[in-house]
Structure formats: structure tokens, C-alpha cells
Design a protein around this motif. Structure first.
Motif, mmCIF file in Angstrom:
data_model
loop_
_atom_site.group_PDB
_atom_site.id
_atom_site.type_symbol
_atom_site.label_atom_id
_atom_site.label_comp_id
_atom_site.label_asym_id
_atom_site.label_seq_id
_atom_site.Cartn_x
_atom_site.Cartn_y
_atom_site.Cartn_z
ATOM 1 N N ASN A 96 0.810 -1.218 0.000
ATOM 2 C CA ASN A 96 0.000 0.000 0.000
ATOM 3 C C ASN A 96 0.850 1.278 0.000
ATOM 4 O OD1 ASN A 96 -2.644 -1.125 -0.075
ATOM 5 N ND2 ASN A 96 -2.331 -1.804 2.040
ATOM 6 N N THR A 97 1.939 1.212 -0.742
ATOM 7 C CA THR A 97 2.812 2.374 -0.885
ATOM 8 C C THR A 97 2.043 3.575 -1.399
ATOM 9 O OG1 THR A 97 4.798 1.043 -1.217
ATOM 10 C CG2 THR A 97 4.811 3.258 -2.138
ATOM 11 N N ALA A 98 1.072 3.339 -2.264
ATOM 12 C CA ALA A 98 0.337 4.452 -2.861
ATOM 13 C C ALA A 98 -0.432 5.264 -1.829
ATOM 14 C CB ALA A 98 -0.625 3.928 -3.923
ATOM 15 N N ALA A 99 -0.673 4.699 -0.673
ATOM 16 C CA ALA A 99 -1.402 5.445 0.358
ATOM 17 C C ALA A 99 -0.529 6.526 0.977
ATOM 18 C CB ALA A 99 -1.883 4.497 1.449
ATOM 19 N N TYR A 100 0.784 6.442 0.721
ATOM 20 C CA TYR A 100 1.724 7.399 1.321
ATOM 21 C C TYR A 100 2.634 7.938 0.221
ATOM 22 C CZ TYR A 100 0.145 4.466 5.167
ATOM 23 O OH TYR A 100 -0.626 3.735 6.042
ATOM 24 N N PRO A 101 2.153 8.910 -0.573
ATOM 25 C CA PRO A 101 2.924 9.372 -1.724
ATOM 26 C C PRO A 101 4.310 9.870 -1.378
ATOM 27 C CG PRO A 101 0.677 10.217 -1.780
ATOM 28 C CD PRO A 101 0.860 9.601 -0.436
ATOM 29 N N GLY A 102 4.489 10.435 -0.207
ATOM 30 C CA GLY A 102 5.792 10.968 0.155
ATOM 31 C C GLY A 102 6.763 9.924 0.658
ATOM 32 N N GLY A 103 6.314 8.748 0.882
ATOM 33 C CA GLY A 103 7.186 7.699 1.416
ATOM 34 C C GLY A 103 6.355 6.692 2.173
ATOM 35 N N ASN A 104 6.855 5.482 2.278
ATOM 36 C CA ASN A 104 6.109 4.392 2.888
ATOM 37 C C ASN A 104 6.565 4.192 4.335
ATOM 38 O OD1 ASN A 104 4.639 2.177 3.450
ATOM 39 N ND2 ASN A 104 5.656 0.807 1.991
ATOM 40 N N PRO A 105 5.665 4.433 5.315
ATOM 41 C CA PRO A 105 6.078 4.244 6.707
ATOM 42 C C PRO A 105 6.234 2.785 7.090
ATOM 43 C CG PRO A 105 3.738 4.731 6.607
ATOM 44 C CD PRO A 105 4.257 4.865 5.203
ATOM 45 N N HIS A 106 5.781 1.884 6.228
ATOM 46 C CA HIS A 106 5.877 0.458 6.528
ATOM 47 C C HIS A 106 7.346 0.038 6.594
ATOM 48 C CE1 HIS A 106 4.839 -3.832 6.346
ATOM 49 N NE2 HIS A 106 5.770 -3.955 5.420
ATOM 50 N N GLU A 107 7.699 -0.667 7.610
ATOM 51 C CA GLU A 107 9.077 -1.157 7.742
ATOM 52 C C GLU A 107 9.235 -2.396 6.862
ATOM 53 O OE1 GLU A 107 12.223 -2.772 11.139
ATOM 54 O OE2 GLU A 107 10.371 -1.733 11.716
ATOM 55 N N ILE A 108 10.123 -2.288 5.894
ATOM 56 C CA ILE A 108 10.261 -3.356 4.923
ATOM 57 C C ILE A 108 10.920 -4.575 5.580
ATOM 58 C CG2 ILE A 108 11.192 -3.978 2.666
ATOM 59 C CD1 ILE A 108 9.095 -1.746 2.685
ATOM 60 N N GLY A 109 10.262 -5.706 5.419
ATOM 61 C CA GLY A 109 10.772 -6.940 5.983
ATOM 62 C C GLY A 109 11.270 -7.883 4.908
ATOM 63 N N PRO A 110 11.815 -9.011 5.294
ATOM 64 C CA PRO A 110 12.386 -9.961 4.324
ATOM 65 C C PRO A 110 11.333 -10.573 3.407
ATOM 66 C CG PRO A 110 12.338 -10.913 6.536
ATOM 67 C CD PRO A 110 11.983 -9.470 6.688
ATOM 68 N N ASP A 111 10.074 -10.536 3.817
ATOM 69 C CA ASP A 111 9.033 -11.140 2.990
ATOM 70 C C ASP A 111 8.370 -10.141 2.046
ATOM 71 O OD1 ASP A 111 9.409 -13.635 4.191
ATOM 72 O OD2 ASP A 111 8.040 -13.140 5.833
ATOM 73 N N ASP A 112 8.755 -8.867 2.106
ATOM 74 C CA ASP A 112 8.197 -7.873 1.196
ATOM 75 C C ASP A 112 8.851 -8.030 -0.169
ATOM 76 O OD1 ASP A 112 6.308 -6.460 2.834
ATOM 77 O OD2 ASP A 112 8.010 -5.647 3.947
ATOM 78 N N VAL A 113 8.013 -8.230 -1.167
ATOM 79 C CA VAL A 113 8.535 -8.627 -2.487
ATOM 80 C C VAL A 113 8.937 -7.445 -3.350
ATOM 81 C CG1 VAL A 113 7.321 -10.827 -2.523
ATOM 82 C CG2 VAL A 113 6.149 -8.763 -3.346
ATOM 83 N N GLY A 114 8.473 -6.228 -3.046
ATOM 84 C CA GLY A 114 8.847 -5.062 -3.826
ATOM 85 C C GLY A 114 8.124 -4.980 -5.152
ATOM 86 N N SER A 115 8.391 -3.910 -5.878
ATOM 87 C CA SER A 115 7.747 -3.676 -7.168
ATOM 88 C C SER A 115 8.541 -4.328 -8.293
ATOM 89 C CB SER A 115 7.634 -2.181 -7.443
ATOM 90 O OG SER A 115 7.259 -1.952 -8.788
#
Length: 675
Positions: A260-279
Motif C-alpha cells: 500500500n505504498t500508494a497510500a503514502y505518496p511521500g514515502g512508505n512508513p511500513h518497515e520493509i521486511g524480508p518477505d516484502d517482495v517489492g515492485s
């Protein structure tokens, strides 16, 4: 003094011509391509014209006689039909037609009461013309022509008997096919690039292979090419021709984006973990770049097997070509000159304020064009060698035009069957120029055209430019969930599918559309909640089918209708017809050279029943204004007797459209006013 001095006869407004001949016009194998021109001359003598049509190997087709058409007396048309791929050429040749001049003069003078004595010179001129034709005719026709010439000279006959043999219908047909051409004046030669039929007609289905993994203990697992191949039979069953895959390369690990990166246009507050697959569009890491396969998807051999399986099911793969890089892409170290360096020494990442894409570095094409061009061509050929013949190009409008012109035609020099789709949601001038310079197809503004007037205007614009720009009507994409789908309910999904599949010969669906996915990440956004661009998104296809919560059977039927009716595989014949209710849209398509026509009436209101009366332009369908004709609704099987005016009632919750096939009594032509 400027201009051509050899234009003995007048030739202007030749079509199809793109940018005064700077670029090739487009057609596909088997397409009926109308060639038109304005042809005229001084005085009253008759003028005629031919199309000289030359194949890629230099073989010249027989001269194609042009005919007058339309309301303008000097407008001429002929239809050519290419039978192979490659670069064809054509020119228009205008010529003086002494046979037609003679024929008209003799008839007019006889009607005016002039006798044989007054027509002596005309009769002798006619005899000489017939003898000229007889000199090149076979024995049978040479004899008839010679006899007709002798009759014109036979003073023992009365005037009508002398003239009659030369004016028989059979002899006139022969003379039309074997004319005397004088003062032949050629136009410039123009190019037509002819693609395989998939360039014009096809149904696309987009899905992410990584989302096709099993769900274990409620947790999605990363899919592979092997698990994604299990989805292919269902896609084929829905009637799709092209399976479009987002980038399948290694994904950057630096500045990776989370859910849900799009919910935060200025940056993603979500802490990226090892299971986050990215774009997938953040291409490249220590695992490889644009010429590599993401290791969690499999190997290059696994990808080839996926391509082979797609072909076995009667489809082909379209692969995303996204010329950008993640911060840890191998190019960043080996070729930093391919990127833009800011004053502080850092490399510029992608921005579309207020959106920031820190995980993507745009490529700079100006610092080392020779090296970068060669590398992109190499990458494209890697995937061509792996079986890819279609590329969906990401954001081509952000790269130089001359680069695309070079790349596309460099590929087509050796592989004319390779197609390029431009994902260019941008200003019209750029979108059209990308098409002119070589892109096979283009994404369009269809997604944002929802009212009748704007749909009609846009449809007419696309049909008018069919000689170089081919649309691909996607109903949704991973980036675009239009508000009409967010709030229109299930009927709107049907409405948009009917519009896309019937208006455009090529259309597309992004996975999840058939499950009515419609929730945006936030109000006013066109981004999906839990966007598949940033996370795995497995779908319960079997559960949806068992519960009857799928649009798949409807999509299957639409694609079946498209395959059964060549008229729906056309663009230039799209015609809109008046309806007295602005919430109803009516349009037709015909297939030149056949008797196939399809008439569509669709409601644009997904909530309420709509009633109206059509006012059909019957000559467009090859019918006279007074004719009645039978139609069959391809969606319901119902049959109706229709004419110019027809009552229509559509309930979106039952069936929002009529897709009516017509059994025409004769072949149709295009343009419909040709005679």
C-alpha cells in the motif's frame, strides 16, 4: 519556384499517408486497406486512376483500378489487401482515359441529334482506339474489338448500328479492365508496414506469476513459472490470445517499497521486511538485471517452458520492457553514465510529485546513446530468443523518440513479427507520435471515457487514425481502477467489458477484474487497496467460480463473439448511430469484403433501466433506408426484426447490452459510399 513540374494531371490528398510520408502507414496481413486520392485534370476529357501496389520483395501486383466515391466528384478509391508481412509501397497513377472520353462524346452527340457526317471524326477515333486495345488482346477479344472497329467505319450501316457493337456491356467491361492509359502521372511512392494480424486484433490478459503460488497456513507463498502455468488453461478458456507479464527480472533490494505504498505518496512508513517482495518495475539487484529472471520465479529454462505452454494453449506471451533500474541494478555500477547525477553526487530517482519512487532510477539516454542503445537491443534480443514476440513497453513517453524509432525498426529488420505496445498515458501529441514512428499498438484514454459524447468522439478519432495508430482498450490495469468500477457495481464491469471488447479490435483485462475487485487504497485514488505491484495477491479462483462470483463466463462469451465475427476485428469501420437517450450508446462495425456486420447497443448506466429508440444509418451497413433485416443477440440468443428505428430497453442487472449480428444480403464496402 518550388513543387513538382511533372504533374501533368492532378493528384492530391493521397491516403493512407503518415506525416507527408515521413513514416509508414500500417496494415495487417489480410486487411482491406482503402487507398484514396483526389484526381482531376483540365478541361472535360475523362481522367482515371490506378493504385500501383508493390510487395516487400519488389513484386508488383496487377494495377488496381480506382473508382469515384463519396460526395466529392474528384475523390477516388481502391482497396488493397496485403498477403505478407513487411514493408509494402504504393503510389497512385492518374491517367487520361480516351476510351471514356470517346464513349461520353459519342453518346452526347447522338442524343443531341447529330448524324454520321458530323460524327465522322469521332467514329474514326473510336475505331483507332479499339484497334489499339486489340493489338494486345487474345484472339477471341481481338476479333470482337476488330469487328467493332470495322462497324464504326462501315458507312453502309445506320449510325446506331455502327456504334452499337462498341458499346455492348461485355465489351465495355473488357475495355474497363484493359484501358488505354495516356498522360500517365504518378504520385510519390508511400510506404505501408504490414504486421501479422495480432497487431490489430487480440485479447490480452495481464497477471503476476509471483501471485500464483500456494497459500500455506493462510500465508501467500511466492509463485513460480511452473505454478503460474497452472493458471494458463483458465486464461485460455476465457478466450484470451495474449498473456501479458509484468517484469520478471530480479527486484531491487535498496529502497524497496512495501504494501500500500500508494497510500503514502511521500514515502512508505511500513518497515520493509524480508518477505516484502517489492515492485517488479524496480528492476535489478545483485541477482541480475534486465536480461535475468527473478530467482524465485525460476530459471530461464523455466520461463521458456512457460512460453511453450502458453503456445500449446493457443496464446502467446507479452513481456514488459521497462527501461529503468533499481539502485542496486548492475548497470548502476558498470555504467553510471546511463543515469542522471545530481549536484550532490547522488543519482536521481523517479518522481511524479507528490509521488516519489526511491526504488527506481530513470535512465538517461543522452550521455552514452551508442552504448545504451546497443545494450537495450541486446536485452530485447535475449527475450526474443526465449520466445517473446510481443513487448509491452513501460512509459515510452519518458524516453527519446529517436531511440524508439531506432530500436523498433532495428528489430523489425530481422524479425518483422515482433510487436510493441506503448503504455503511454500522456499528452495526445506524444501518444500519436509514438504510434507514427513505429509502435504497433497503444494504451489509450478509454479508461477515462465514460459518457456517451466522449466515447463517441474518442472512437471517431481512433477510427480516423487507424492507418497508423492501433488502440488497446484495457478495462483496468494495476495502476488504474477507475471510479466507475469502484462505485458502479457488478453491472459496470459488464458494461466496460462490452465497450472495450466491441469498440476496439484489441482489448485487455488485468487479473482480478473478473472477480469484481473494486476497492481503492483511499478515496479519490485510482490505486487498488493492497496493490499487487507491491505484494503477493493470490486469488481464490475456484471458490469464486463455485459461488458464481466471477465474470469469467461473460468474458469468455465476449471473446467468442469477437472470434466469430471478423467485423469486430476491425477498427476503421467503427460507426456510431443516434439514440434518443444519452445513457444509451449504439455503434456498428462491418467487415469489408464479407457480409459480416455487428451492431451493439449498450447502457452506460449501471444502476437503472434505460429505454430509447435507435436511428440507424443503414447505408453504413450496406442496406437501403427502407430495408428490414433480422438480427440475433449473441449474448442472449434472442432474435429481432429491425429497421432504421428500433425500440431498446436495457436493464443492467439482467443484461446491459445487445450485441446483434446481422445477416447482410450483400458484401459491404468501406467507405460505405464507395460506388
Amino acid at each position: 519556384m518550388t513543387g513538382r513540374a511533372d504533374l501533368r494531371l492532378g493528384i492530391t490528398d493521397v491516403a493512407p499517408v503518415v506525416s507527408c510520408g515521413s513514416f509508414s502507414a500500417r496494415a495487417v496481413v489480410g486487411e482491406h486497406l482503402p487507398v484514396t486520392a483526389t484526381v482531376f485534370r483540365e478541361g472535360h476529357d475523362a481522367v482515371a486512376a490506378d493504385v500501383v501496389w508493390t510487395a516487400p520483395d519488389g513484386t508488383r501486383a496487377p494495377l488496381n483500378r480506382m473508382r469515384r466515391y463519396g460526395d466529392q466528384p474528384d475523390r477516388w478509391i481502391a482497396t488493397v489487401v496485403p498477403d505478407r508481412e513487411g514493408r509494402w509501397t504504393f503510389r497512385v497513377e492518374a491517367w487520361s482515359d480516351p476510351l471514356a472520353t470517346w464513349h461520353h462524346a459519342v453518346e452526347v452527340k447522338i442524343e443531341a441529334g447529330q448524324g454520321a457526317g458530323e460524327l465522322a471524326n469521332d467514329l474514326e477515333e473510336g475505331a483507332r482506339l479499339l484497334e489499339r486495345v486489340a493489338g494486345d488482346a487474345d484472339d477471341g477479344w481481338a476479333g470482337r474489338l476488330t469487328e467493332a472497329a470495322a462497324a464504326l467505319r462501315d458507312e453502309s450501316r445506320d449510325l446506331h448500328d455502327r456504334v452499337a457493337p462498341a458499346l455492348t456491356a461485355a465489351l465495355q467491361r473488357y475495355l474497363d479492365e484493359h484501358p488505354v492509359r495516356e498522360l500517365v502521372t504518378p504520385s510519390p511512392e508511400y510506404e505501408v508496414w504490414v504486421d501479422r494480424p495480432r497487431a490489430l486484433y487480440g485479447s490480452w490478459y495481464e497477471f503476476f506469476p509471483r501471485s500464483e503460488g500456494p497459500v500455506v497456513g493462510g500465508t501467500p507463498t511466492h509463485g513460480t513459472f511452473a505454478t503460474a502455468a497452472d493458471r494458463l488453461p483458465a486464461v485460455a478458456d476465457m478466450g484470451f490470445d495474449v498473456v501479458y507479464l509484468p517484469p520478471i527480472h530480479p527486484i531491487g533490494k535498496v529502497n524497496r517499497k512495501g504494501p500500500n505504498t500508494a497510500a503514502y505518496p511521500g514515502g512508505n512508513p511500513h518497515e520493509i521486511g524480508p518477505d516484502d517482495v517489492g515492485s517488479p518495475w524496480a528492476i535489478g539487484s545483485d541477482e541480475g538485471g534486465h536480461d535475468a529472471v527473478h530467482p524465485q520465479l525460476g530459471t530461464m529454462a523455466d520461463f521458456r517452458a512457460f512460453v511453450d505452454r502458453t503456445r500449446e494453449l493457443g496464446m502467446e506471451v507479452a513481456l514488459d520492457l521497462a527501461l529503468q533500474a533499481a539502485p542496486d541494478h548492475p548497470w548502476v555500477k558498470s555504467h553510471p553514465e546511463w543515469f542522471t547525477t545530481k549536484p550532490d553526487g547522488t543519482i536521481a530517482y523517479a518522481e511524479n510529485p507528490p509521488k516519489k519512487y526511491q526504488d527506481i532510477y530513470p535512465v538517461n539516454f543522452d550521455n552514452d546513446p551508442e552504448g545504451l542503445y546497443a545494450e537495450v537491443l541486446r536485452v530485447v534480443r535475449v527475450w526474443m530468443d526465449a520466445g517473446v514476440r510481443v513487448f509491452r513497453v513501460d512509459n515510452p513517453h519518458t524516453k527519446p523518440l529517436d531511440f524508439w524509432h531506432w530500436l523498433i525498426w532495428k528489430v523489425k529488420e530481422t524479425d518483422p513479427d515482433v510487436l510493441f505496445l506503448a503504455e503511454a498515458f500522456t499528452r495526445p501529441a506524444m501518444m500519436h507520435q509514438l504510434a507514427r514512428l513505429g509502435f504497433t499498438q497503444s494504451y489509450t484514454y478509454f479508461t477515462w471515457r465514460t459518457a456517451r459524447g466522449e466515447i463517441e468522439d474518442y472512437g471517431r478519432e481512433l477510427a480516423a487514425n487507424a492507418h497508423y495508430m492501433r488502440p488497446n482498450f484495457f478495462v483496468n490495469t494495476p495502476d488504474i481502477l477507475h471510479e466507475s468500477l469502484q462505485y458502479g457495481g457488478p453491472p459496470m464491469f459488464k458494461i466496460r467489458a462490452v465497450l472495450a471488447s466491441m469498440l476496439s479490435p484489441t482489448w485487455g483485462v488485468y487479473s482480478g477484474f473478473e472477480l469484481y475487485e473494486h476497492v481503492a487504497v483511499r478515496p479519490g485514488s485510482e490505486e487498488y487497496l493492497d496493490s499487487e505491484k507491491y505484494q503477493l495477491r493470490p486469488r481464490d479462483w475456484a471458490g469464486a467460480e463455485a459461488a458464481g462470483r466471477t465474470l469469467a463466463p461473460y468474458l469468455r462469451r465476449l471473446n467468442e463473439i469477437r472470434r466469430q465475427h471478423p467485423a469486430l476485428q476491425q477498427l476503421r469501420t467503427l460507426t456510431f448511430h443516434p439514440v434518443d437517450n444519452p445513457n444509451l450508446l449504439c455503434f456498428s462495425k462491418t467487415d469489408p469484403g464479407s457480409q459480416d456486420a455487428v451492431l451493439v447497443v449498450v447502457t452506460l448506466d449501471s444502476h437503472d433501466r434505460q429505454i430509447g429508440t435507435t436511428s440507424l444509418d443503414l447505408p453504413v451497413l450496406g442496406l437501403d433506408w427502407h430495408e428490414r433485416f433480422g438480427v440475433t443477440d449473441e449474448l442472449t440468443g434472442d432474435r429481432y426484426d429491425w429497421g432504421q428505428f428500433n425500440y431498446v430497453e436495457l436493464d443492467p442487472y439482467r443484461e446491459p447490452a445487445h450485441v446483434l449480428s446481422l445477416a447482410l444480403p450483400r458484401q459491404v464496402t468501406w467507405p460505405p459510399t464507395a460506388r
